[in-house]
Design an enzyme around this catalytic site. Structure first.
Site, short mmCIF file in Angstrom:
data_model
loop_
_atom_site.label_atom_id
_atom_site.label_comp_id
_atom_site.label_asym_id
_atom_site.label_seq_id
_atom_site.Cartn_x
_atom_site.Cartn_y
_atom_site.Cartn_z
N GLY A 1 0.40 -1.11 -0.16
CA GLY A 1 0.24 0.09 -0.30
C GLY A 1 0.72 0.98 0.30
O GLY A 1 1.39 2.07 1.33
N LEU A 2 0.89 1.85 -1.42
CA LEU A 2 1.76 3.26 -1.55
C LEU A 2 1.40 4.14 -1.78
O LEU A 2 1.46 5.11 -2.10
CB LEU A 2 3.36 2.05 -1.64
CG LEU A 2 4.05 3.42 -2.28
CD1 LEU A 2 4.69 4.49 -1.47
CD2 LEU A 2 4.99 3.32 -3.64
N ILE B 1 -4.06 -0.41 -6.04
CA ILE B 1 -3.49 -2.13 -5.04
C ILE B 1 -3.42 -2.88 -5.29
O ILE B 1 -4.77 -4.05 -5.14
CB ILE B 1 -3.19 -1.55 -3.55
CG1 ILE B 1 -3.59 -0.70 -2.60
CG2 ILE B 1 -3.01 -2.94 -2.87
CD1 ILE B 1 -2.61 0.53 -3.39
N THR B 2 -2.34 -3.53 -6.40
CA THR B 2 -2.34 -5.04 -6.91
C THR B 2 -2.62 -6.28 -5.32
O THR B 2 -1.77 -5.69 -5.01
CB THR B 2 -1.34 -5.23 -7.68
OG1 THR B 2 -1.73 -4.35 -8.76
CG2 THR B 2 -1.74 -7.17 -8.03
N ARG C 1 -1.53 -16.56 -43.06
CA ARG C 1 -2.60 -15.12 -43.74
C ARG C 1 -1.34 -15.04 -45.01
O ARG C 1 -0.22 -14.61 -45.63
CB ARG C 1 -2.15 -14.02 -42.90
CG ARG C 1 -3.53 -13.45 -43.63
CD ARG C 1 -3.38 -11.46 -42.81
NE ARG C 1 -4.13 -11.05 -43.19
CZ ARG C 1 -3.72 -9.21 -43.49
NH1 ARG C 1 -3.46 -9.26 -42.46
NH2 ARG C 1 -4.19 -8.80 -43.59
N GLU D 1 4.59 0.95 -11.58
CA GLU D 1 5.63 1.17 -10.92
C GLU D 1 6.57 2.67 -11.15
O GLU D 1 7.93 1.67 -11.47
CB GLU D 1 6.38 -0.23 -10.79
CG GLU D 1 6.13 -2.13 -10.54
CD GLU D 1 6.78 -1.47 -9.27
OE1 GLU D 1 7.05 -1.39 -8.57
OE2 GLU D 1 5.39 -3.09 -8.88
N THR E 1 5.86 5.31 -13.38
CA THR E 1 5.98 6.19 -15.54
C THR E 1 7.17 5.85 -16.34
O THR E 1 8.19 5.82 -15.36
CB THR E 1 4.95 7.46 -14.93
OG1 THR E 1 6.05 8.55 -14.67
CG2 THR E 1 3.60 7.05 -14.29
#
Length: 379
Positions: A124-125, A157-158, A268, A363, A365
């Protein structure tokens, strides 16, 4: 200079690749479509000791090191970036701070179950007013007797919903700027610890991202991580390692783009021949392959430096910057090579593009990475 992986690292790569191809790749589109957290996959990853790779045997790990872990992140993300970021956030950001700065007792209590995959961890940052300006933390922690009382909100928060423990940064000494920030170990079942409904995101839909709300959350005095006032310095070090993880994740996405593009170009047919025979397509594939390989080397070098105990702040920022931008470019080119089909959900490249974009944001930008690099150069 030796660019060869060890036999152990090669075995880890092969094992994780086979697992990802067999167990994860067939589910990735479904997980993305349903926004379903990959619990069953995480249990299987734990059984393979993948969560243990970056940690020492003393604290439940395998002692294989950060490079082995980066290789695993790459291979998992090649199949499913949502699972990759869940894995990376747990190891690098959630358990990482406790492993780096915790006491022996704290490590035994929290790192061991994290390394075994028994619980997930979160970090949690970030806050609404403390994103790129991480020093602008507004969450507070006040010492009352033998307890810290924490109040505030953390966003983006992941793993927030599923974590058993979170490391939370908070201001303990107002008026001291970044020297007034500390970090705390907070069990997520602590009264007052709340999690919002998950965000609806552009990509990485099978990963969990939510807000953490802390209302009069009380933790014991000994849950302070490291020393009071060192939280800012701590999370700068944590982010250095986390950037290697995001770099590896980016390489995995970019590699998936390259493989899908090659397969499509060979199959293709336009103007009577596979489009891989046209120089315009060959140049796209050649540029993509070159960038992927360079990104991989940058990530591996940063991870190797970390394993050697050598400075790696600049190299981690460079790896994260180049790899994340490579992932986005590779995804754009993959959609272009697929043509109209690339714009549909029938093929995975549109998912790769949606997933890749966060790599340039999370993490730190791309703009922040350039600032970090410039400062390391003495600017």
């Amino acid at each position: 200079m030796n660019f060869s992986l060890t036999e152990e690292q090669l075995m880890i790569r092969q094992t994780v690749r086979e697992f990802a191809d067999r167990e994860l790749a067939p589910l990735a589109a479904e997980l993305d479509r349903e926004g379903r957290f990959p619990r069953e996959i995480l249990h299987k990853m734990a059984a393979l000791d993948l969560f243990a790779l970056p940690f020492s045997e003393e604290y439940g790990g395998t002692g294989d090191g950060f490079l082995a872990y980066a290789i695993a992140v790459e291979e998992i993300s090649r199949a499913c970036a949502s699972t990759g970021i869940t894995y990376a956030a747990h190891c690098s950001l959630g358990a990482g701070p406790i492993y780096l700065f915790g006491s022996a007792e704290q490590k035994q209590q929290w790192v061991v179950p994290c390394a075994r995959g028994e619980i997930l961890a979160a970090f949690g940052l970030t806050e609404p007013e403390a994103g790129s300006d991480a020093g602008g933390t507004r969450t507070t922690a006040v010492l009352e007797g033998d307890e810290w009382v924490i109040n505030g909100t953390k966003c983006f928060i992941t793993n927030a919903t599923y974590a058993g423990v979170a490391v939370i940064t908070a201001v303990t000494d107002p008026g001291q700027g970044t020297r007034g920030i500390s970090a705390f170990i907070v069990p997520t079942d602590t009264p007052g610890f709340k999690v919002s409904p998950p965000y609806e995101k552009l990509g990485l839909k099978a990963s969990d991202t939510a807000e953490i709300i802390l209302e009069e959350v009380r933790v014991p005095r000994e849950n302070l991580l490291g020393r009071r006032g060192e939280g800012f310095k701590q999370f700068l070090r944590v982010l250095d390692g986390g950037r290697i993880g995001i770099g590896a994740l980016s390489v995995g996405i970019a590699q998936a783009c390259l493989e899908a593009s090659l397969a499509s170009a060979r199959e293709r047919v336009q103007f009577g021949q596979p489009i891989s025979k046209f120089q315009a397509i060959q140049f796209k594939l050649a540029d993509m392959a070159t960038a992927v390989e360079l990104a991989r080397l940058a990530v591996y070098r940063a991870a190797w430096l970390k394993d050697q105990g050598r400075p790696f702040t600049k190299e981690a920022a460079m790896a994260k910057l180049f790899a994340s931008e490579t992932a986005v470019k590779a995804a754009l080119e993959a959609v272009q090579i697929f043509g109209g089909y690339g714009y549909t959900k029938e093929y995975p490249v549109e998912r790769y593009l949606r997933d890749a974009k966060l790599m340039e944001i999370g993490e730190g930008t791309s703009e922040i990475q350039r600032l970090v690099i410039a400062r390391q150069l003495g600017c």
